[in-house]
Each structure stands twice: as structure tokens, then as C-alpha cells.
Design a protein around this motif. Structure first.
Motif, short mmCIF file in Angstrom:
data_model
loop_
_atom_site.label_atom_id
_atom_site.label_comp_id
_atom_site.label_asym_id
_atom_site.label_seq_id
_atom_site.Cartn_x
_atom_site.Cartn_y
_atom_site.Cartn_z
N GLY A 21 0.78 -1.13 0.00
CA GLY A 21 0.13 0.08 0.06
C GLY A 21 0.87 1.26 -0.07
N ASP A 22 2.06 1.14 0.70
CA ASP A 22 3.03 2.13 0.77
C ASP A 22 3.04 2.66 -0.77
OD1 ASP A 22 2.86 2.27 3.30
OD2 ASP A 22 4.66 1.17 3.80
N VAL A 25 0.55 4.30 -2.46
CA VAL A 25 0.25 5.56 -2.04
C VAL A 25 1.37 6.75 -2.61
CG1 VAL A 25 0.59 7.43 0.04
CG2 VAL A 25 -0.78 5.08 0.22
N LEU A 26 2.94 6.04 -2.59
CA LEU A 26 3.71 6.78 -3.30
C LEU A 26 3.35 7.22 -4.54
CD1 LEU A 26 6.75 5.17 -1.42
CD2 LEU A 26 6.14 7.64 -1.27
N ALA A 29 0.82 9.82 -4.83
CA ALA A 29 1.44 11.17 -4.53
C ALA A 29 2.26 11.55 -5.67
CB ALA A 29 2.52 11.13 -3.28
N LEU A 30 3.10 10.75 -6.58
CA LEU A 30 3.90 11.29 -7.34
C LEU A 30 3.38 11.57 -8.59
CD1 LEU A 30 6.95 8.70 -7.52
CD2 LEU A 30 7.10 11.28 -7.17
N PHE A 32 0.25 12.89 -8.37
CA PHE A 32 -0.37 14.16 -8.13
C PHE A 32 0.52 15.11 -8.21
CE2 PHE A 32 -1.13 17.59 -5.19
CZ PHE A 32 -2.39 17.89 -5.54
#
Lengths: 135, 184
Positions: A21-22, A25-26, A29-30, A32
Motif C-alpha cells: 500500500g505504501d 500511496v507513493l 503522490a507522484l 499528483f
């Protein structure tokens, strides 16, 4: 070589703490970061060409469809060519041809001025990147 | 003698073990905040946020309430120490912390199998810039121009969120598996 192995071990020691999941999420984020940079920093995509002759607006041309506009001036006719997303002065009777040599205008706020023939071509958009008449 | 309710003035305040723990963690976070203030940074608003490592560890080990205590004590005392209390930076910091604590409160319930401290950290970092930008847009820079910097802040949040999360994960691992002979 041993430095490379040490680096890889060091990275692996850190990467051990990453879970599936990390990674998601990363990645989000990238995505975004890239998405916001593309949408916020692109600025000034032009949507309209404003053609003026003798100081008066001669035509406002939508940049979506290609077309050629002939603009009459005191020296003769200036030919303005419009293509999707860009526009240029294709031919001008003026002596120095500055506006022709400027080539394609692609960003909102860009202006090509054929002073001798009193014709100008300006691109406008929602948010202009810059004002090319400001020095 | 009539039965008297004990007055709050007379009741001695005895700090519990929980209070001591909160104070210890808050102190560590404040030290990191002060140390971080010495690092020169190119852009206001872009900071590693090392103190959030402490918040993450406290969240994972002792729960959300205690993380809120530590984070808010850190914001208030850190700004007092740095002379920033009630300055614009303080309100930005407070808004960011409140936003990220709210997000952490939700993120901690994500399945632990897949989402670790790194997820918490990155999500909290994004909430932090979100809260800060909201205050900045509403109050400090009432113009959409502040959003021009969103990609920079987002990248910083991603990078520092990852780094802080990894450090927190490592600290948690070390804390939860006490070494032989070492202190727990």
C-alpha cells in the motif's frame, strides 16, 4: 564495486519497511505532483487570435480550426495563417518582415506586430503566461 | 461536618505515567523542530518536518489521542522557543498539523498488512500542505497565485513523507524489538 554492494544493501534495508500500500500511496503522490505541475504550470494555452488593423479589431479567430485571413492595410494585404493552437503572419508587405520572421505564435499573450502595415496578431487565452509588450 | 466536594485548587496535580510519556515525546519533537529551524531552506513552507517522525511513532505505539497531544504541544512550544508564536508561520504550522492529524486519524485504520508508517507519513504530509495552503489562500495571500507552488510543495511532501515514514518505521522496529541488554 564493494561500494555499490554496500549502497544496494543500505537501500534494501530501508526498502524492507515499504509495504504494498505504501507503494500505491507513493505512486499516487507522484502522480499528483506530475499532474499538478502539468495543469498548473502549462499556463497560457491560447484559444483565440485577435487580429487588429489600424488599431481596431479586425477579426477574432478561434484557434480550433485552420484558416487564412487576409488583412488589408495601407501598404497592402497581410496574410495571417491560423492552425489549431497556433497562428503566424505568413506574408506581409512591410520592408523588414519582423512579424513574419517571428514565426508561429504558440502561447497566450504572444504578439506579432507588422507596424508598417498597421496590422497586429495577438493570441489570448484564459491565463496569459506573459505580456510580450512589457519590456 | 458537611461533605465537601474537593476543590480544584486544593487537588494536587499528579502527573501520570501517560503525562510523562507525552512530555518526553513532545520534548523530542520540539528538539527536532528547533534543530530543523537551523537548516537553510530555499523556499518558505518547504521543510523536512522531522518532528513528524515522533508523531508517527507515537501514533503507531500509543494511539491517536497521544499523537495529537505530542503534535500540538510541539507546535505551540516550538513556536514559543523560536519566537514565532502567533506569527503567520505559527498559524500555518497549526493548520497543517490539525489537517494532518485529522488525516492520520483516518489513515491509521487502513489495513496494517498493506499500509505502514510510510503511507501514514505521505498522507499526513499532503494533508499538511493542504491545511497550510488553505490558510495561506484564505488569509495570507488572498490570490490564486499561491497554488502556483502546489507542485513544489507536493514533491516536497512526497520526498519528505517517504523519508520521515521510513525513519519512523525503522525506529518502531527498533523500539518494538528490544535488543538484549538494551533498554526497552
Amino acid at each position: 564495486m564493494s561500494a555499490l554492494v554496500a549502497l544496494r544493501q543500505w537501500l534494501a534495508a530501508w526498502a524492507r519497511h515499504l509495504r504494498v500500500g505504501d507503494g500505491l500511496v507513493l505512486a499516487a503522490a507522484l502522480a499528483f505532483c506530475v499532474g499538478s505541475a502539468l495543469s498548473l504550470w502549462q499556463g497560457g494555452r491560447p484559444d483565440k487570435a485577435i487580429i487588429k488593423a489600424g488599431g481596431k479589431v479586425f477579426a477574432e479567430v478561434d484557434l480550433a480550426v485552420p484558416r487564412v485571413v487576409e488583412v488589408p492595410g495601407p501598404l497592402g494585404s497581410t496574410r495571417i495563417e491560423v492552425q489549431p493552437g497556433r497562428a503566424r503572419v505568413a506574408a506581409d508587405p512591410g520592408p523588414r518582415q519582423y512579424c513574419v520572421r517571428q514565426g508561429w505564435l504558440t502561447s497566450a499573450g504572444a504578439v506579432a506586430i507588422c507596424a508598417p502595415n498597421q496590422v497586429s496578431l495577438a493570441l489570448s487565452g484564459r491565463n496569459a503566461d506573459y505580456d510580450s509588450l512589457n519590456y | 461536618m458537611p461533605i465537601m466536594t474537593p476543590s480544584t485548587i486544593e487537588r494536587p496535580i499528579i502527573p501520570t505515567a501517560d503525562d510523562h510519556r507525552v512530555a518526553r515525546h513532545a520534548a523530542a519533537a520540539i528538539v527536532l523542530t528547533v534543530a530543523e529551524a537551523a537548516i537553510p531552506l530555499p523556499l518558505p513552507g518547504v521543510k523536512p518536518g522531522l518532528a513528524n517522525i515522533v508523531t508517527l511513532v507515537v501514533l503507531a505505539r500509543w494511539g491517536w489521542r497521544e499523537a495529537v497531544w505530542v503534535a500540538l504541544l510541539r507546535v505551540f512550544v516550538g513556536s514559543l522557543v523560536l519566537g514565532q508564536f502567533l506569527a503567520p508561520g505559527f498559524f500555518l504550522s497549526l493548520a497543517g498539523s490539525l489537517a494532518s492529524l485529522a488525516v492520520l486519524g483516518a489513515a491509521m485504520h487502513l489495513p496494517k498488512r498493506w499500509f505502514g508508517p510510510v503511507s501514514h507519513s505521505v498522507l499526513a504530509a499532503f494533508a499538511h500542505i493542504g491545511g497550510q495552503l488553505l490558510i495561506a489562500r484564505l488569509w495570507l495571500v488572498p490570490h490564486d497565485g499561491v497554488f502556483y507552488l502546489v507542485p513544489v510543495f507536493a514533491l516536497a511532501a512526497t520526498v519528505f513523507g517517504l523519508v520521515n515514514g521510513l525513519v519512523a518505521a525503522r525506529l518502531l522496529e527498533a523500539e518494538l524489538a528490544p535488543p538484549p541488554g538494551g533498554r526497552a
